[in-house]
Scaffold this motif. Structure first.
Motif, short mmCIF file in Angstrom:
data_model
loop_
_atom_site.label_atom_id
_atom_site.label_comp_id
_atom_site.label_asym_id
_atom_site.label_seq_id
_atom_site.Cartn_x
_atom_site.Cartn_y
_atom_site.Cartn_z
N ILE A 16 0.83 -1.21 0.00
CA ILE A 16 0.00 0.00 0.00
C ILE A 16 0.87 1.27 0.00
N ASN A 210 -3.39 3.61 -2.69
CA ASN A 210 -2.88 2.76 -3.78
C ASN A 210 -2.65 1.35 -3.23
N GLU A 236 -5.69 2.73 -7.64
CA GLU A 236 -5.71 3.87 -6.74
C GLU A 236 -7.15 4.18 -6.36
P1 ADP Z 1 0.81 8.87 -9.32
O1 ADP Z 1 1.30 10.26 -9.01
O2 ADP Z 1 0.57 8.60 -10.74
O3 ADP Z 1 -0.37 8.50 -8.50
P2 ADP Z 1 3.17 7.82 -7.96
O4 ADP Z 1 4.32 7.08 -8.55
O5 ADP Z 1 3.45 9.16 -7.42
O6 ADP Z 1 1.99 7.84 -8.99
O7 ADP Z 1 2.63 6.89 -6.79
C1 ADP Z 1 1.56 7.23 -6.04
C2 ADP Z 1 1.48 6.32 -4.83
O8 ADP Z 1 1.37 4.97 -5.21
C3 ADP Z 1 2.67 6.40 -3.90
O9 ADP Z 1 2.19 6.51 -2.59
C4 ADP Z 1 3.36 5.08 -4.11
O10 ADP Z 1 4.01 4.64 -2.94
C5 ADP Z 1 2.23 4.17 -4.45
N1 ADP Z 1 2.59 2.99 -5.24
C6 ADP Z 1 3.36 2.95 -6.35
N2 ADP Z 1 3.43 1.70 -6.82
C7 ADP Z 1 2.68 0.91 -6.01
C8 ADP Z 1 2.36 -0.48 -5.99
N3 ADP Z 1 2.80 -1.33 -6.91
N4 ADP Z 1 1.55 -0.92 -5.01
C9 ADP Z 1 1.06 -0.09 -4.08
N5 ADP Z 1 1.34 1.23 -4.04
C10 ADP Z 1 2.14 1.73 -5.00
#
Ligand code: ADP
Ligand code: MG
Length: 498
Positions: A16, A210, A236
């Protein structure tokens, strides 16, 4: 649920990452002077800038910048001396500018961390550090109201342009319980810092959650290499606004993904909504339909360049944070770890306790706040800020115990009176004759009469000193609970045991 999810063919683990939107505590908006006060009439807090009238220019509110930096410092994060505001372009009726001003490529705060403390009951077996990826500052949007008119939707721009901090965690959170503990601890720190009110019901704090699942071992590979390919595809869940819903959404979503994968399916990266009534997440839009926001640096705003001394000054003036406060309560006040952590866990509680404490015995004060007061508040379902007994009144009761004006037992009666009727504890004790009797002559007379009336019982005490308790009880009863317990015990021992 722990970090494990049961599938048909075996166990899966959940991963998460949270993006928490925290409304910055300031009286004015991020780029205009309009007020941010909650509960105003629709569109009462809107300047020409917030309504995006042609030719209006944003001017950065320094207070919002200070608050974002202070938040970063409170989370042991790197502060970036250079940051840039970008336009995130999209069309929506609650966004008059046609873009949101945010920070994508150069956020104001970089990596930091947050400690969640072991709490067996809450499903956190040991202390754990959750990494923070970044914090950036951005504008909030307005709000559409669909229930005001049968055929039209209304728009309220009061929130339009209010400053938000987006606090992005690393995917270090491994269970619904950890997610809840993370948000709860984050809220505590924000409230201690005074950078966000943290009231989820007022929308001051909300989380995009997420969630992905993977097979045991995969997460460790991700940690070793930093390569996201080892993790499952994430979904998300947008705008979840309570700790309970965050936990429910994760639980549902993890199981949903496992069920799909176990059937041989694949997870589409998508944005979902949590339907709190049904307890399920629903698809909002998929990656293919995802917006192309065409981010670019906002030409109306210069890059934000900070001086080291500005940050050093903010750092030097940070308030005491929960971990420090807890440590001080244990080391300087001699409280137990448990009492200290309960009192420091919430800013309002800590403030209340410190008022009761003023010049008084710390352990006694802690005991009255943690046991009597919290016990009573919990029973009535009230929060500390709704307590009918003020810290000054409770402090007054503690003082009366300390100077032996009343016993602990009578103090409970005084507490009940103050709870129900209010008033000054010292005056109540005076007016209602509740003062403890320390006059040994008066106590002695009652004891002599009791011994004379109960010779057999008195003999028994000589053989079995433990049975003296019966006499203590009788004296107390006779004297309406007001006899000084210590004096009663001393005189009884002298008379019965010699
Ligand atoms: P975006 O801005 O497109 O939403 P980010 O790379 O900034 O993407 O990530 C947003 C959130 O998702 C962050 O809190 C990150 O830790 C989380 N996250 C990224 N990959 C995963 C994954 N595979 N599983 C769970 N959480 C993830
Ligand atoms: Mg996101």
């Amino acid at each position: 649920m722990s970090n494990l999810v049961e599938g048909r063919t075996g166990e899966w683990e959940v991963v998460i990452g949270l993006e928490v939107h925290a409304q910055v505590s300031t009286s004015a908006k991020l780029f205009s002077g309009a007020p941010t006060a909650f509960g105003a009439d629709p569109n009462a807090n809107v300047s020409l800038v917030d309504a995006a009238m042609p030719g209006m220019l944003p001017v950065i509110n320094q207070e919002c910048v200070r608050q974002a930096i202070r938040t970063g410092l409170g989370l042991n994060a790197e502060i970036n001396l250079f940051s840039v505001f970008d336009r995130k372009n999209y069309f929506y009726a609650d966004l008059p500018q046609g873009y949101q001003i945010s920070q994508l490529y150069h956020p104001i705060v970089g990596e930091g961390q947050l400690l969640i403390e072991a709490d067996e009951k809450a499903g956190i077996p040991e202390d754990k550090v959750i990494g923070i990826e970044r914090i950036h500052v951005e504008q909030d949007a307005g709000k559409l109201m669909h229930d005001q008119h049968p055929t039209m939707s209304y728009v309220d721009l009061n929130r339009s342009g209010v400053a938000l901090m987006e606090i992005v965690s690393k995917p270090d959170i491994r269970s619904p319980e950890e997610a809840s503990a993370y948000v709860s601890k984050l809220r505590t720190i924000l409230r201690y810092l005074g950078t966000c009110g943290g009231d989820m019901e007022k929308g001051q704090l909300r989380a995009d959650v997420n969630v992905s699942v993977c097979k045991p071992g995969a997460y460790e590979k991700f940690r070793e290499t930093g390569d996201f390919k080892h993790l499952g595809t994430r979904c998300e869940i947008k705008n979840v606004n309570s700790l309970r819903f965050i936990m429910q959404a994760i639980e549902y979503e993890a199981q949903r993904q496992v069920d799909i994968l176990e059937e041989g399916g694949t997870i589409d990266q998508e944005t979902r909504l949590f339907d709190a009534n049904a307890g399920v997440t629903r698809s909002m839009r998929s990656k293919e339909e995802a917006h192309d926001y065409r981010y670019f640096p906002d030409p109306d705003l210069l890059p934000l360049v900070l001086e080291d001394s500005f940050i050093a000054d903010l750092k030097a003036n940070l308030p005491e944070l929960p971990a420090e406060k807890r440590k001080r309560f244990v080391e300087e006040l001699g409280l137990s770890e448990y009492d200290a952590s309960v009192l420091a866990a919430d800013k309002d509680r800590a403030d209340y306790f410190e008022k009761v404490l003023e010049g008084r015995d710390p352990k006694l004060a802690a005991n009255w706040v943690n046991n009597e007061l919290f016990g009573r508040l919990n029973k009535e379902g009230l929060g500390i800020t709704e307590s009918p007994v003020s810290p000054e009144q409770l402090g007054g009761i503690v003082s009366l115990i300390m100077d032996k004006t009343i016993s602990g037992k009578i103090a409970k009666d005084v507490f009940e009176i103050v709870w129900a009727e209010g008033g000054d504890p010292a005056q109540i004790v005076e007016d209602r004759g509740m003062k403890q009797v320390t006059d040994t002559g008066a106590i002695e007379k009652v004891i002599d009469d009791l011994i004379a009336a109960n010779p057999e019982q008195a003999e028994k005490v000589k053989e079995k000193p433990k049975t003296m308790g019966w006499f203590v009880g009788q004296v107390m009863k006779e004297m309406g609970g007001k006899a000084n317990p210590q004096a009663v015990n001393e005189i009884l021992a002298k008379k019965l045991l010699g």
